[in-house]
Design an enzyme around this catalytic site. Structure first.
Site, short mmCIF file in Angstrom:
data_model
loop_
_atom_site.label_atom_id
_atom_site.label_comp_id
_atom_site.label_asym_id
_atom_site.label_seq_id
_atom_site.Cartn_x
_atom_site.Cartn_y
_atom_site.Cartn_z
N LYS A 154 0.89 -1.17 0.00
CA LYS A 154 0.00 0.00 0.00
C LYS A 154 0.93 1.22 0.00
O LYS A 154 1.61 1.51 0.98
CB LYS A 154 -0.90 -0.04 1.24
CG LYS A 154 -1.44 1.30 1.77
CD LYS A 154 -2.24 2.11 0.77
CE LYS A 154 -2.75 3.40 1.42
NZ LYS A 154 -1.75 4.48 1.49
N GLY A 209 4.35 4.10 10.76
CA GLY A 209 3.66 5.39 10.70
C GLY A 209 3.16 5.82 12.06
O GLY A 209 3.81 5.55 13.08
N SER A 210 1.98 6.45 12.07
CA SER A 210 1.49 7.06 13.32
C SER A 210 0.84 6.03 14.24
O SER A 210 0.40 4.97 13.80
CB SER A 210 0.45 8.13 12.95
OG SER A 210 -0.67 7.51 12.34
N GLY A 213 -2.94 5.72 13.12
CA GLY A 213 -3.12 4.92 11.90
C GLY A 213 -2.77 3.47 12.14
O GLY A 213 -3.51 2.55 11.74
N GLY A 214 -1.65 3.23 12.81
CA GLY A 214 -1.21 1.86 13.06
C GLY A 214 -2.18 1.11 13.94
O GLY A 214 -2.47 -0.07 13.72
N GLU A 233 4.93 -0.52 13.35
CA GLU A 233 5.93 0.30 14.06
C GLU A 233 5.31 1.68 14.18
O GLU A 233 5.08 2.34 13.18
CB GLU A 233 7.23 0.33 13.26
CG GLU A 233 8.34 0.98 14.04
CD GLU A 233 9.41 1.53 13.12
OE1 GLU A 233 9.76 0.88 12.12
OE2 GLU A 233 9.87 2.65 13.40
N CYS A 270 11.96 7.86 13.34
CA CYS A 270 11.26 7.23 14.46
C CYS A 270 12.19 7.03 15.65
O CYS A 270 11.73 6.85 16.77
CB CYS A 270 10.67 5.91 14.01
SG CYS A 270 11.80 4.96 13.03
N GLU A 357 5.68 11.88 21.39
CA GLU A 357 6.48 12.08 20.19
C GLU A 357 6.04 13.34 19.45
O GLU A 357 4.86 13.53 19.19
CB GLU A 357 6.33 10.86 19.26
CG GLU A 357 7.21 10.94 18.01
CD GLU A 357 7.06 9.74 17.08
OE1 GLU A 357 6.01 9.07 17.13
OE2 GLU A 357 7.98 9.49 16.29
P1 NAP Z 1 0.24 7.66 8.89
O1 NAP Z 1 -0.68 8.81 8.81
O2 NAP Z 1 0.01 6.74 10.03
O3 NAP Z 1 0.12 6.85 7.51
C1 NAP Z 1 0.86 5.68 7.26
C2 NAP Z 1 0.12 4.79 6.29
O4 NAP Z 1 -1.05 4.26 6.90
C3 NAP Z 1 -0.38 5.51 5.05
O5 NAP Z 1 -0.33 4.61 3.97
C4 NAP Z 1 -1.81 5.86 5.37
O6 NAP Z 1 -2.61 5.95 4.23
C5 NAP Z 1 -2.22 4.66 6.19
N1 NAP Z 1 -3.23 4.98 7.20
C6 NAP Z 1 -3.08 5.84 8.23
N2 NAP Z 1 -4.20 5.85 8.98
C7 NAP Z 1 -5.06 4.98 8.43
C8 NAP Z 1 -6.38 4.55 8.75
N3 NAP Z 1 -7.02 5.02 9.82
N4 NAP Z 1 -6.95 3.66 7.95
C9 NAP Z 1 -6.31 3.18 6.87
N5 NAP Z 1 -5.06 3.53 6.51
C10 NAP Z 1 -4.44 4.43 7.28
O7 NAP Z 1 1.74 8.10 8.97
P2 NAP Z 1 2.56 9.21 8.15
O8 NAP Z 1 1.72 9.84 7.10
O9 NAP Z 1 3.79 8.57 7.73
O10 NAP Z 1 2.97 10.27 9.22
C11 NAP Z 1 2.10 10.82 10.15
C12 NAP Z 1 2.73 10.71 11.53
O11 NAP Z 1 3.16 9.36 11.77
C13 NAP Z 1 3.98 11.52 11.73
O12 NAP Z 1 3.71 12.84 12.02
C14 NAP Z 1 4.64 10.77 12.85
O13 NAP Z 1 4.12 11.17 14.08
C15 NAP Z 1 4.31 9.35 12.60
N6 NAP Z 1 5.38 8.57 11.93
C16 NAP Z 1 6.02 7.62 12.62
C17 NAP Z 1 6.99 6.86 12.01
C18 NAP Z 1 7.66 5.76 12.72
O14 NAP Z 1 8.65 5.27 12.23
N7 NAP Z 1 7.16 5.30 13.83
C19 NAP Z 1 7.32 7.08 10.68
C20 NAP Z 1 6.65 8.04 9.98
C21 NAP Z 1 5.67 8.77 10.62
P3 NAP Z 1 -2.65 7.29 3.34
O15 NAP Z 1 -1.24 7.59 2.96
O16 NAP Z 1 -3.47 6.88 2.17
O17 NAP Z 1 -3.27 8.32 4.20
#
Ligand code: NAP
Length: 488
Positions: A154, A209-210, A213-214, A233, A270, A357
């Protein structure tokens, strides 16, 4: 999206899952040496396409060329390392117990032969902050392929064109090297990611990711009629504890090292050490306030920028927090580097608000008068990817403090560092990039390093089987020459 368009998207996702599932069955059945050859061909092709891929990555992610070139190099190194793992065979963890009539449990032991087999088609949710190393050709894809599974990715919405371009390079190289079609496919769109996760043909999923979302996706994976492993993660603050003697002797080095770690990749890592504990009145504080830092640069995308501004604003507004460095550009676009400041007692009073974070170029510096407060703080931490101790080995006080901290941090974090900073995660055999929730949803595994292959494998034991029907890896005479642990 209109109903017609969402129907088309759903059909496309179903078709992609079915195609990847078909490829997975063929791939799993092929020789291990073929897996290694195909994975190396993919790495070579990505290296050859570096110029085009890096150009597209720059346009989509705002990351500088040098960082992207380094990341692509790391990505192809990672693929080749997994090719070696696939070829070496130790990852199968072969255990052979020969029959034993006198087995001391009180009943004879049968012939039992255990190995790990591919788990099945894998869905990877790519990360925003590593468009190569944690994306279409990233670590989870490499591990899943080496384990014998095809992969559906994805794509992250932050780099859709790069995702397609990477997939095209992979497909062409894999096909030329004799792999089945659809070994790696990409889909786009938040809803399509969810639909793929719900598809019964998907047998494991990974995510970077977040927390929000995770967690949402983890819950979906677990609510399926057939729940599947979901390797998320999510979030980590990565505390760093600076002991008193180290702080007094090496103030400049510590402050410069810390600033380098929180400003690298504009803090969008991260493992960024978001919480720094230093002695009150320490000279570390002055260097943190005054040292040069890199110029501001834009964050990955508008969503990350918005998340950074919200997180930093919320923490700055806390009644116990002041500003150590930073000014009006703290929440500008691009943002400057900001250090907030508070005391350990205030963090202990309100850990939920202050141990959180903030993804971007910022950190919370926490002063302590009494080193005994550090273990107290360590005990209230949630799960972390990393925890860092900065201390001097020849100082009895530092060592006593470290001895108290280490067992607590071992409970809390996946990687504990001594006098080094946690950013810059090396891809190796002994790497551990994971940790208890919310650092990850799967604390028993790693997202980086060759041990991550176990995410995409499942153990099977064969009892009392004739040799001709056993997989080659379990046969007497060891025809593959893979490591076998034999009892009896
Ligand atoms: P994200 O918003 O969690 O998105 C990551 C992936 O998951 C994307 O493909 C997103 O789809 C999908 N997604 C997120 N929420 C979803 C939901 N409720 N249902 C279905 N799919 C979902 O993360 P991000 O855009 O990378 O960054 C946002 C925040 O995540 C950052 O500000 C940071 O706090 C955190 N982050 C953490 C890490 C880590 O390594 N732990 C890395 C990067 C970011 P779409 O792209 O289609 O929206």
């Amino acid at each position: 999206m209109t109903d017609d368009r969402s129907d088309v998207a759903a059909a496309t996702t179903r078709e992609a899952v079915a195609a990847v599932a078909a490829a997975s069955a063929t791939w799993a059945a092929g020789p291990y040496a073929d897996r290694a050859r195909v994975i190396r061909a993919i790495a070579d092709a990505l290296d050859s396409a570096a110029d085009d891929l890096i150009t597209t990555a720059r346009e989509e992610t705002r990351l500088p060329e040098a960082r992207l070139a380094g990341e692509l190099k790391r990505t192809t190194f990672q693929l080749r390392l997994f090719a070696d793992v696939a070829e070496d065979g130790a990852f199968l963890d072969v255990r052979i117990d020969r029959p034993d009539a006198d087995w001391p449990m009180g009943a004879p032991r049968p012939d039992l032969r255990r190995m790990l087999v591919p788990i099945g088609p894998v869905l990877v949710f790519a990360a925003s902050n590593f468009p190569f190393a944690f994306s279409v050709a990233g670590g989870d894809t490499a591990a899943a392929l080496a384990a014998g599974n095809a992969v559906l990715v994805k794509a992250h919405s932050g780099h859709p064109r790069l995702s397609d371009a990477t997939a095209a390079v992979i497909s062409s190289a894999a096909r030329s090297a004799g792999a089945p079609d659809d070994l790696v496919r990409v889909i786009h769109g938040t809803e399509n990611g969810v639909a793929a996760l719900r598809d019964p043909a998907i047998k494991a999923a990974s995510f970077t990711g977040s927390i929000a979302g995770g967690r949402a996706l983890f819950d979906i994976a677990n609510a399926r009629p057939e729940p599947i492993p979901f390797y998320g993660e999510l979030g980590s603050v990565n505390p760093a504890f600076v002991a008193p003697t180290a702080a007094s002797r090496r103030a400049d080095e510590i402050a410069q090292g810390y600033l380098g770690s929180i400003t690298g990749s504009r803090g969008q890592l991260c493992t960024k050490p978001g919480l720094l504990l230093v002695p009150a009145e320490s000279p570390v504080l002055a260097t943190l306030r005054d040292a040069e830092v890199p110029d501001s640069a834009p964050l990955l995308n508008d969503r990350i920028q918005q998340g950074f501004v919200e997180g930093l604003t919320s923490m700055s507004e806390h009644h116990a927090v002041s500003v150590l460095r930073g000014g009006s550009d703290s929440i500008a676009d691009p943002p400057g580097t900001t250090l907030l400041f508070t005391t350990v007692d205030e963090v202990l009073n309100d850990p939920d608000a202050l141990i959180t974070e903030v993804f971007g170029p910022a950190g919370l510096v926490v002063s302590y008068e009494d080193p005994e407060k550090l273990p107290e703080l360590a005990r209230v931490l949630d799960g972390q990817l990393t925890a860092t101790i900065v201390a001097d080995e020849d100082a009895a006080g530092d060592i006593a403090l470290a001895r108290t901290l280490v067992p607590i941090l071992t409970e809390k974090a996946g990687r504990i560092l001594w006098n080094q900073w946690p950013t810059g995660v090396s891809v190796t055999h002994a790497q551990q990039h994971g940790g208890p929730y919310p650092a990850t949803t799967a604390p028993t595994t790693t997202a980086v390093g060759t041990a991550s292959i176990t995410r995409f494998l499942r153990p099977v034991s064969f009892q009392n089987f004739p040799g001709a029907l056993l997989p080659d890896a379990l046969r007497d005479g060891n025809p593959l020459g893979f490591p076998q642990q034999i009892d009896g």
